[in-house]
Design a protein around this motif. Structure first.
Motif, PDB file in Angstrom:
ATOM      1  N   PRO A  87       2.349   5.037   2.058  1.00 13.39           N
ATOM      2  CA  PRO A  87       2.389   5.681   0.739  1.00 13.39           C
ATOM      3  C   PRO A  87       3.315   4.952  -0.228  1.00 13.39           C
ATOM      4  O   PRO A  87       4.339   4.397   0.167  1.00 13.39           O
ATOM      5  CB  PRO A  87       2.921   7.088   1.043  1.00 13.39           C
ATOM      6  CG  PRO A  87       3.668   6.939   2.331  1.00 13.39           C
ATOM      7  CD  PRO A  87       2.968   5.866   3.101  1.00 13.39           C
ATOM      8  N   SER A  88       2.935   4.949  -1.494  1.00 11.43           N
ATOM      9  CA  SER A  88       3.774   4.395  -2.565  1.00 11.43           C
ATOM     10  C   SER A  88       4.259   5.556  -3.433  1.00 11.43           C
ATOM     11  O   SER A  88       3.479   6.430  -3.811  1.00 11.43           O
ATOM     12  CB  SER A  88       2.977   3.418  -3.435  1.00 11.43           C
ATOM     13  OG  SER A  88       2.533   2.316  -2.680  1.00 11.43           O
ATOM     14  N   TYR A  89       5.559   5.574  -3.710  1.00 12.05           N
ATOM     15  CA  TYR A  89       6.141   6.654  -4.496  1.00 12.05           C
ATOM     16  C   TYR A  89       6.836   6.087  -5.739  1.00 12.05           C
ATOM     17  O   TYR A  89       7.223   4.921  -5.778  1.00 12.05           O
ATOM     18  CB  TYR A  89       7.188   7.421  -3.669  1.00 12.05           C
ATOM     19  CG  TYR A  89       6.651   8.094  -2.442  1.00 12.05           C
ATOM     20  CD1 TYR A  89       6.054   9.349  -2.524  1.00 12.05           C
ATOM     21  CD2 TYR A  89       6.758   7.484  -1.189  1.00 12.05           C
ATOM     22  CE1 TYR A  89       5.579   9.982  -1.378  1.00 12.05           C
ATOM     23  CE2 TYR A  89       6.279   8.107  -0.046  1.00 12.05           C
ATOM     24  CZ  TYR A  89       5.688   9.356  -0.145  1.00 12.05           C
ATOM     25  OH  TYR A  89       5.214   9.974   0.981  1.00 12.05           O
ATOM     26  N   LYS A  90       6.971   6.948  -6.737  1.00 11.54           N
ATOM     27  CA  LYS A  90       7.873   6.608  -7.837  1.00 11.54           C
ATOM     28  C   LYS A  90       8.730   7.833  -8.125  1.00 11.54           C
ATOM     29  O   LYS A  90       8.329   8.977  -7.862  1.00 11.54           O
ATOM     30  CB  LYS A  90       7.107   6.157  -9.072  1.00 11.54           C
ATOM     31  CG  LYS A  90       6.392   7.235  -9.852  1.00 11.54           C
ATOM     32  CD  LYS A  90       5.805   6.629 -11.133  1.00 11.54           C
ATOM     33  CE  LYS A  90       5.134   7.698 -11.982  1.00 11.54           C
ATOM     34  NZ  LYS A  90       4.583   7.149 -13.241  1.00 11.54           N
ATOM     35  N   ILE A  91       9.936   7.570  -8.599  1.00  9.11           N
ATOM     36  CA  ILE A  91      10.872   8.651  -8.887  1.00  9.11           C
ATOM     37  C   ILE A  91      10.658   9.134 -10.316  1.00  9.11           C
ATOM     38  O   ILE A  91      10.657   8.346 -11.263  1.00  9.11           O
ATOM     39  CB  ILE A  91      12.338   8.178  -8.716  1.00  9.11           C
ATOM     40  CG1 ILE A  91      12.545   7.600  -7.301  1.00  9.11           C
ATOM     41  CG2 ILE A  91      13.295   9.331  -8.959  1.00  9.11           C
ATOM     42  CD1 ILE A  91      12.306   8.586  -6.183  1.00  9.11           C
ATOM     43  N   LEU A 104       3.933  10.866  -5.202  1.00  5.59           N
ATOM     44  CA  LEU A 104       3.001   9.937  -4.572  1.00  5.59           C
ATOM     45  C   LEU A 104       2.078   9.360  -5.639  1.00  5.59           C
ATOM     46  O   LEU A 104       1.401  10.100  -6.363  1.00  5.59           O
ATOM     47  CB  LEU A 104       2.178  10.665  -3.507  1.00  5.59           C
ATOM     48  CG  LEU A 104       1.117   9.834  -2.778  1.00  5.59           C
ATOM     49  CD1 LEU A 104       1.770   8.733  -1.950  1.00  5.59           C
ATOM     50  CD2 LEU A 104       0.252  10.730  -1.892  1.00  5.59           C
ATOM     51  N   VAL A 105       2.039   8.032  -5.728  1.00  4.85           N
ATOM     52  CA  VAL A 105       1.205   7.385  -6.751  1.00  4.85           C
ATOM     53  C   VAL A 105       0.106   6.514  -6.141  1.00  4.85           C
ATOM     54  O   VAL A 105      -0.686   5.919  -6.870  1.00  4.85           O
ATOM     55  CB  VAL A 105       2.069   6.530  -7.706  1.00  4.85           C
ATOM     56  CG1 VAL A 105       2.997   7.416  -8.517  1.00  4.85           C
ATOM     57  CG2 VAL A 105       2.866   5.473  -6.935  1.00  4.85           C
ATOM     58  N   GLY A 106       0.045   6.441  -4.837  1.00  5.76           N
ATOM     59  CA  GLY A 106      -0.994   5.639  -4.205  1.00  5.76           C
ATOM     60  C   GLY A 106      -0.559   5.141  -2.842  1.00  5.76           C
ATOM     61  O   GLY A 106       0.398   5.655  -2.249  1.00  5.76           O
ATOM     62  N   PHE A 107      -1.260   4.120  -2.368  1.00  3.18           N
ATOM     63  CA  PHE A 107      -0.973   3.550  -1.056  1.00  3.18           C
ATOM     64  C   PHE A 107      -0.983   2.030  -1.149  1.00  3.18           C
ATOM     65  O   PHE A 107      -1.637   1.446  -2.014  1.00  3.18           O
ATOM     66  CB  PHE A 107      -2.018   3.999  -0.021  1.00  3.18           C
ATOM     67  CG  PHE A 107      -1.972   5.471   0.270  1.00  3.18           C
ATOM     68  CD1 PHE A 107      -1.211   5.963   1.310  1.00  3.18           C
ATOM     69  CD2 PHE A 107      -2.699   6.369  -0.507  1.00  3.18           C
ATOM     70  CE1 PHE A 107      -1.175   7.318   1.585  1.00  3.18           C
ATOM     71  CE2 PHE A 107      -2.665   7.725  -0.247  1.00  3.18           C
ATOM     72  CZ  PHE A 107      -1.888   8.204   0.804  1.00  3.18           C
ATOM     73  N   HIS A 108      -0.220   1.407  -0.258  1.00  2.49           N
ATOM     74  CA  HIS A 108      -0.217  -0.047  -0.181  1.00  2.49           C
ATOM     75  C   HIS A 108      -0.333  -0.485   1.274  1.00  2.49           C
ATOM     76  O   HIS A 108      -0.041   0.290   2.190  1.00  2.49           O
ATOM     77  CB  HIS A 108       1.064  -0.627  -0.802  1.00  2.49           C
ATOM     78  CG  HIS A 108       2.312  -0.264  -0.054  1.00  2.49           C
ATOM     79  ND1 HIS A 108       2.973   0.946  -0.233  1.00  2.49           N
ATOM     80  CD2 HIS A 108       3.016  -0.930   0.912  1.00  2.49           C
ATOM     81  CE1 HIS A 108       4.031   0.994   0.568  1.00  2.49           C
ATOM     82  NE2 HIS A 108       4.079  -0.126   1.268  1.00  2.49           N
ATOM     83  N   GLN A 109      -0.786  -1.709   1.469  1.00  5.06           N
ATOM     84  CA  GLN A 109      -0.945  -2.220   2.824  1.00  5.06           C
ATOM     85  C   GLN A 109       0.382  -2.703   3.388  1.00  5.06           C
ATOM     86  O   GLN A 109       1.165  -3.334   2.690  1.00  5.06           O
ATOM     87  CB  GLN A 109      -1.954  -3.380   2.829  1.00  5.06           C
ATOM     88  CG  GLN A 109      -2.229  -3.942   4.208  1.00  5.06           C
ATOM     89  CD  GLN A 109      -3.290  -5.023   4.183  1.00  5.06           C
ATOM     90  OE1 GLN A 109      -4.466  -4.745   4.088  1.00  5.06           O
ATOM     91  NE2 GLN A 109      -2.860  -6.273   4.247  1.00  5.06           N
ATOM     92  N   THR A 110       0.623  -2.368   4.647  1.00  7.32           N
ATOM     93  CA  THR A 110       1.809  -2.862   5.327  1.00  7.32           C
ATOM     94  C   THR A 110       1.438  -3.190   6.777  1.00  7.32           C
ATOM     95  O   THR A 110       0.317  -2.885   7.206  1.00  7.32           O
ATOM     96  CB  THR A 110       2.954  -1.822   5.286  1.00  7.32           C
ATOM     97  OG1 THR A 110       4.152  -2.414   5.785  1.00  7.32           O
ATOM     98  CG2 THR A 110       2.625  -0.585   6.104  1.00  7.32           C
ATOM     99  N   SER A 111       2.338  -3.813   7.492  1.00  9.14           N
ATOM    100  CA  SER A 111       2.041  -4.230   8.863  1.00  9.14           C
ATOM    101  C   SER A 111       2.965  -3.547   9.864  1.00  9.14           C
ATOM    102  O   SER A 111       4.150  -3.345   9.592  1.00  9.14           O
ATOM    103  CB  SER A 111       2.206  -5.749   9.007  1.00  9.14           C
ATOM    104  OG  SER A 111       1.224  -6.435   8.267  1.00  9.14           O
TER     105      SER A 111
END
Length: 275
Positions: A87-91, A104-111
């Motif tokens: 998940p991608s967040y912003k304050i 929650l503003v979206g999602f990003h790829q991680t490993s």
């Protein structure tokens, strides 16, 4: 007139011993250590669990690069990460209260990486490989292979597994280099998977409890004790002291064990007659 099954009382007794042994595991310090260790891993969403499975079907414990370092392990050189969505967040500041909140503003790829891709400090484990090696056990292993309806091959397995049943090829792999007692137990375990779980919609937990429970009862029936491995293994898949997988699996374990015992005794009689 109903035919009496002479194996049934002993099999019932061994199943009761299995349940009692598993229950004792839940009160051990090692069980508490395992629960503490598992609590340090993320609970992944269903979508991420599916992503992990499709990229690395044998994955057991997965964590990010720095998380593994915190656990005293290092991702090995040139290991390819398992891609998941984070998940991608912003304050943002709440206009009414003035408090800062995460949105929650979206999602990003991680490993993330499976434990098999790392090295370093050993992970806490309930189970330790059985080490008994005798001529009697080696002979028993050959008897098991003779009654097994599936092709059996000993293979180099590096992901921590002691063996597996391949549902696609209907064959069994047993890890090379193990002592005879563990090879015997593993072969019965995988035979149980083959008999019980092809096209089965049972949970992974239930399948493992049924297979290992069957292995314990069968090996114990013939005088080979696998309790040091089987009790904690079943406890680990049973889930908790309050889970009822082992209770629900009771009938299946006993019937499957009786079937295998009958086949093994028949093969033993053939060998004795031919000697």
């Amino acid at each position: 007139m109903t035919k009496t099954n002479h194996k049934e009382p002993k099999v019932n007794e061994l199943y009761a011993k299995l349940k009692e042994g598993v229950q004792k595991v839940y009160f051990s310090d090692k069980w508490k250590e395992i629960l503490l260790f598992q609590s340090r891993f993320h609970n992944y969403s269903f979508n991420n669990m599916m992503l992990i499975y499709f990229q690395c079907p044998t994955a057991t414990f997965v964590a990010g690069y720095t998380d593994w370092q915190k656990l005293g392990r290092q991702v090995q050189y040139k290991q390819e990460g398992i891609k998941i969505l984070a998940p991608s967040y912003k304050i943002e500041k709440d206009e009414q209260t003035g408090e800062k909140k995460k949105k929650l503003v979206g999602f990003h790829q991680t490993s993330v990486f499976d434990v098999s891709q790392t090295k370093g400090a050993p992970l806490p484990s309930l189970t330790h490989e059985l080490t008994m090696e005798t001529a009697t056990l080696r002979d028993f292993y050959e008897t098991l292979k003779a009654v097994c309806p599936f092709p059996v091959e000993e293979k180099t397995i590096t992901n921590g597994s002691k063996g597996y049943f391949d549902h696609l090829t209907q064959s069994i792999a047993v890890k090379k280099g193990m002592a005879a007692l563990h090879k015997c137990k593993t072969l019965v375990h995988e035979m149980a998977h083959g008999y019980l779980h092809t096209n089965s919609d049972k949970s992974k937990e239930m399948k493992e409890v049924e297979a290992e429970g069957t292995a314990f009862v069968v090996l114990s029936y013939f005088g080979f004790d696998t309790s040091n491995y089987s009790f904690p293994y079943v406890a680990g898949w049973n889930g908790s002291a309050f889970a009822d997988h082992i209770q629900k699996a009771g009938d299946t374990i006993q019937k499957t064990a009786e079937k295998l015992i009958a086949e093994i005794e028949k093969e033993m009689s053939k060998k004795s007659a031919a000697a």
